[in-house]
Motif scaffolding. Structure first.
Motif, PDB file in Angstrom:
ATOM      1  N   UNK A 109       8.365  26.167   1.978  1.00 50.77           N
ATOM      2  CA  UNK A 109       8.567  24.843   1.386  1.00 50.77           C
ATOM      3  C   UNK A 109      10.012  24.677   0.928  1.00 50.77           C
ATOM      4  N   UNK A 110      10.541  25.672   0.229  1.00 46.44           N
ATOM      5  CA  UNK A 110      11.918  25.571  -0.242  1.00 46.44           C
ATOM      6  C   UNK A 110      12.893  25.480   0.930  1.00 46.44           C
ATOM      7  N   UNK A 111      12.620  26.232   1.995  1.00 45.96           N
ATOM      8  CA  UNK A 111      13.484  26.165   3.174  1.00 45.96           C
ATOM      9  C   UNK A 111      13.427  24.789   3.822  1.00 45.96           C
ATOM     10  N   UNK A 112      12.230  24.198   3.895  1.00 41.75           N
ATOM     11  CA  UNK A 112      12.081  22.864   4.477  1.00 41.75           C
ATOM     12  C   UNK A 112      12.844  21.822   3.656  1.00 41.75           C
ATOM     13  N   UNK A 113      12.704  21.909   2.345  1.00 46.19           N
ATOM     14  CA  UNK A 113      13.394  20.968   1.468  1.00 46.19           C
ATOM     15  C   UNK A 113      14.903  21.033   1.693  1.00 46.19           C
ATOM     16  N   UNK A 114      15.430  22.255   1.801  1.00 49.30           N
ATOM     17  CA  UNK A 114      16.871  22.417   1.985  1.00 49.30           C
ATOM     18  C   UNK A 114      17.320  21.992   3.382  1.00 49.30           C
ATOM     19  N   UNK A 115      16.605  22.441   4.408  1.00 48.78           N
ATOM     20  CA  UNK A 115      17.053  22.175   5.787  1.00 48.78           C
ATOM     21  C   UNK A 115      16.993  20.697   6.127  1.00 48.78           C
ATOM     22  N   UNK A 116      15.926  20.027   5.688  1.00 47.71           N
ATOM     23  CA  UNK A 116      15.719  18.629   6.079  1.00 47.71           C
ATOM     24  C   UNK A 116      16.021  17.650   4.949  1.00 47.71           C
ATOM     25  N   UNK A 117      16.610  18.146   3.881  1.00 47.97           N
ATOM     26  CA  UNK A 117      17.066  17.291   2.778  1.00 47.97           C
ATOM     27  C   UNK A 117      15.919  16.396   2.281  1.00 47.97           C
ATOM     28  N   UNK A 118      14.803  17.035   1.956  1.00 45.01           N
ATOM     29  CA  UNK A 118      13.611  16.300   1.528  1.00 45.01           C
ATOM     30  C   UNK A 118      13.687  16.049   0.023  1.00 45.01           C
ATOM     31  N   UNK A 119      13.679  14.792  -0.343  1.00 43.24           N
ATOM     32  CA  UNK A 119      13.740  14.400  -1.757  1.00 43.24           C
ATOM     33  C   UNK A 119      12.316  14.349  -2.307  1.00 43.24           C
ATOM     34  N   UNK A 120      11.916  15.410  -2.996  1.00 35.84           N
ATOM     35  CA  UNK A 120      10.542  15.477  -3.512  1.00 35.84           C
ATOM     36  C   UNK A 120      10.500  16.070  -4.922  1.00 35.84           C
ATOM     37  N   UNK A 121      11.599  15.930  -5.662  1.00 34.31           N
ATOM     38  CA  UNK A 121      11.649  16.320  -7.074  1.00 34.31           C
ATOM     39  C   UNK A 121      11.318  17.795  -7.283  1.00 34.31           C
ATOM     40  N   UNK A 122      11.776  18.659  -6.374  1.00 34.63           N
ATOM     41  CA  UNK A 122      11.483  20.084  -6.531  1.00 34.63           C
ATOM     42  C   UNK A 122      12.108  20.627  -7.811  1.00 34.63           C
ATOM     43  N   UNK A 123      11.311  21.409  -8.560  1.00 31.87           N
ATOM     44  CA  UNK A 123      11.802  22.105  -9.740  1.00 31.87           C
ATOM     45  C   UNK A 123      11.238  23.518  -9.751  1.00 31.87           C
ATOM     46  N   UNK A 124      12.074  24.471 -10.050  1.00 35.81           N
ATOM     47  CA  UNK A 124      11.686  25.879  -9.972  1.00 35.81           C
ATOM     48  C   UNK A 124      10.925  26.309 -11.218  1.00 35.81           C
ATOM     49  N   UNK A 125       9.951  27.223 -11.009  1.00 31.99           N
ATOM     50  CA  UNK A 125       9.294  27.895 -12.121  1.00 31.99           C
ATOM     51  C   UNK A 125       7.902  27.408 -12.413  1.00 31.99           C
ATOM     52  N   UNK A 126       7.016  28.358 -12.690  1.00 29.15           N
ATOM     53  CA  UNK A 126       5.647  28.046 -13.073  1.00 29.15           C
ATOM     54  C   UNK A 126       5.103  29.128 -13.977  1.00 29.15           C
ATOM     55  N   UNK A 127       4.000  28.839 -14.628  1.00 29.83           N
ATOM     56  CA  UNK A 127       3.409  29.801 -15.565  1.00 29.83           C
ATOM     57  C   UNK A 127       1.895  29.747 -15.488  1.00 29.83           C
ATOM     58  N   UNK A 128       1.275  30.930 -15.584  1.00 26.84           N
ATOM     59  CA  UNK A 128      -0.156  31.062 -15.818  1.00 26.84           C
ATOM     60  C   UNK A 128      -0.345  31.324 -17.311  1.00 26.84           C
ATOM     61  N   UNK A 129      -1.322  30.686 -17.926  1.00 24.77           N
ATOM     62  CA  UNK A 129      -1.518  30.864 -19.359  1.00 24.77           C
ATOM     63  C   UNK A 129      -2.945  31.333 -19.648  1.00 24.77           C
ATOM     64  N   UNK A 130      -3.053  32.202 -20.658  1.00 20.47           N
ATOM     65  CA  UNK A 130      -4.313  32.854 -21.011  1.00 20.47           C
ATOM     66  C   UNK A 130      -4.844  32.307 -22.319  1.00 20.47           C
ATOM     67  N   UNK A 131      -6.131  31.950 -22.332  1.00 19.35           N
ATOM     68  CA  UNK A 131      -6.772  31.486 -23.563  1.00 19.35           C
ATOM     69  C   UNK A 131      -7.189  32.642 -24.466  1.00 19.35           C
ATOM     70  N   UNK A 132      -7.450  33.810 -23.886  1.00 14.59           N
ATOM     71  CA  UNK A 132      -8.037  34.922 -24.631  1.00 14.59           C
ATOM     72  C   UNK A 132      -7.265  36.211 -24.365  1.00 14.59           C
ATOM     73  N   UNK A 133      -7.411  37.200 -25.252  1.00 17.71           N
ATOM     74  CA  UNK A 133      -6.791  38.503 -24.970  1.00 17.71           C
ATOM     75  C   UNK A 133      -7.262  39.104 -23.651  1.00 17.71           C
ATOM     76  N   UNK A 134      -8.510  38.877 -23.290  1.00 18.26           N
ATOM     77  CA  UNK A 134      -9.009  39.402 -22.018  1.00 18.26           C
ATOM     78  C   UNK A 134      -8.260  38.784 -20.846  1.00 18.26           C
ATOM     79  N   UNK A 135      -8.061  37.474 -20.883  1.00 20.43           N
ATOM     80  CA  UNK A 135      -7.298  36.827 -19.823  1.00 20.43           C
ATOM     81  C   UNK A 135      -5.852  37.300 -19.809  1.00 20.43           C
ATOM     82  N   UNK A 136      -5.288  37.545 -20.986  1.00 16.82           N
ATOM     83  CA  UNK A 136      -3.918  38.038 -21.050  1.00 16.82           C
ATOM     84  C   UNK A 136      -3.810  39.413 -20.414  1.00 16.82           C
ATOM     85  N   UNK A 137      -4.807  40.269 -20.625  1.00 13.90           N
ATOM     86  CA  UNK A 137      -4.819  41.577 -19.977  1.00 13.90           C
ATOM     87  C   UNK A 137      -4.885  41.423 -18.457  1.00 13.90           C
TER      88      UNK A 137
END
Length: 427
Positions: A109-137
């Motif tokens: 996807x990033x290569x396509x955006x760069x090669x074909x100059x696709x304006x689609x508001x790309x922004x880097x970075x994401x996060x998974x978030x845990x509700x509980x200590x078990x999910x954090x583990x």
């Protein structure tokens, strides 16, 4: 003749203008016929056009009309079943092969955006978030697992460090993935369609396939024409219909829903999501959200087994959003919409061949933004006589749901109820 428009989503309202793409008329010939102008079909068409194939794409409504133009816009790596489950179920060789491709879709996807100059508001970075200590583990284990396959820059966050990503009290911790990111999904699809056309490919909208005739020449019939080709690629996914019954029986459409708030403003957006990352939680039926380029909160959640939407998307989403961000209590929703993705029994994508010259890709089970782009590359490789990577996926079992189409929804609902109860109990 009346034409169906895009679903009334924020994405449709903010999409770039599209050129007219009339329906297929008469008999048209191509090297490859592609059914579906979503990410899978567009990725396959673009990779094939780059290899010199004459490509024609048939779309029943408009480019990106289905899940590709309605989804959360998050570039989530790996598959809906992670690589440790793949290893336990299918063995070390399959895990090694699939693991080597688990971050490739986002890179495409990033290569396509760069090669074909696709304006689609790309922004880097994401996060998974845990509700509980078990999910954090579990996130801590995921960090170690993904590092073994090359994604070794993920960062586990708790306390103040997490508030620099998600400024709320809902989570025990989170895992930041710098190889993730987010886009305007419909504009990405439109940019890829334009790239296909720039390379000589043809796209016909409002051209639903009514019949697939197999043979040395594959013929895709529509209401007003025929597309004849040496090869065909079937990528209708949750919107394929009944034109290929053997694919329909191996997966189940599922609905998910989203809203877009009123414009909150840049300062409010930075208060809620200071790093500008997209976020998804670790629950079985998860919440996912991010800020749009014009500073709206885009928030999604839920699974409607069998497809479709609840009676009121706003009533469904609002309590979840306000629990995550109490400061947004009563915020206006300017848009609400839903769409279907395709769920498989194994939660792994289904790639394969119906005949030697008919390929298919479907069933990303909620992880389709990145994996569909990988699938398109693998199909193009296979048609170019480099089928080793495609055949790793094609060799996985594609099971029908127990009890067939009549019972797949109640059986899946029972499993979803069980896992949702575990989430609520913090187990």
């Amino acid at each position: 003749m009346s034409r169906i428009a895009h679903a009334p989503s924020y994405y449709a309202a903010s999409a770039h203008p599209q050129p007219p793409r009339p329906p297929l008329q008469g008999v048209v010939e191509a090297d490859v016929a592609v059914l579906g102008a979503g990410y899978s079909g567009l990725s396959a068409a673009l990779h094939l056009a780059e290899r010199g194939f004459r490509v024609a794409v048939l779309e029943s409504v408009r480019v990106g009309w289905g899940a590709s133009g309605r989804n959360g816009g998050q570039l989530v790596n790996s598959y809906s079943r992670d690589i440790d489950v793949i290893q336990r179920t299918y063995g070390e060789d399959a895990a090694r092969a699939l693991g080597s491709m688990m971050f490739e879709g986002g890179d495409i996807i990033r290569e396509r955006i760069a090669r074909y100059d696709i304006a689609c508001d790309y922004r880097q970075g994401g996060a998974f978030v845990a509700h509980t200590p078990r999910q954090l583990a579990q996130l801590r284990a995921q960090q170690a697992l993904w590092a073994r396959y090359g994604n070794d820059h993920m960062e586990l966050c708790e306390g103040d460090a997490l508030r620099e990503v998600v400024n709320c009290d809902a989570y025990a911790g989170g895992l930041v993935d710098p190889r993730s990111g987010h886009v305007h999904p419909l504009n990405l699809a439109l940019g890829e369609a334009a790239a296909v056309e720039r390379l000589g490919g043809r796209i016909y909208e409002h051209s639903a396939v009514t019949r697939l005739a197999r043979g040395d020449t594959v013929v895709l019939h529509t209401a007003s024409g025929q597309l004849r080709a040496k090869f065909a690629v079937i990528t209708g996914n949750a919107y394929l219909g009944s034109v290929v019954p053997e694919l329909t029986g191996k997966a189940m459409p599922c609905g998910t829903q989203m809203i877009a708030t009123e414009v909150l403003g840049e300062a409010a957006g930075q208060r809620l999501l200071p790093a500008g990352y997209c976020v998804e939680d670790c629950n079985y039926i998860l919440d996912y959200y991010r800020m749009s380029a014009d500073h709206r909160l885009l928030y999604g959640s839920g699974v409607t087994y069998g497809g479709g939407d609840p009676a009121s998307i706003e009533r469904f989403i609002r309590p979840r959003l306000e629990k995550t961000f109490p400061s947004l209590k009563g915020v206006r929703f300017d848009y609400s919409w839903g769409g279907d993705f395709l769920l498989t029994l194994t939660r792994l994508p289904q790639l394969g061949r119906l005949e030697d010259n008919i390929y298919y890709a479907q069933g990303y089970s909620g992880h389709g933004v990145c994996t569909s782009h990988l699938a398109g590359r693998l199909i193009a490789e296979a048609m170019g006589q480099q089928a080793e990577r495609f055949d790793v996926f094609a060799g996985l079992p594609h099971y029908p749901f127990p009890g067939g189409r009549a019972f797949r929804v109640p059986f899946t609902l029972l499993g979803a109820w069980y896992y949702s109860l575990r989430d609520r109990l913090g187990l």
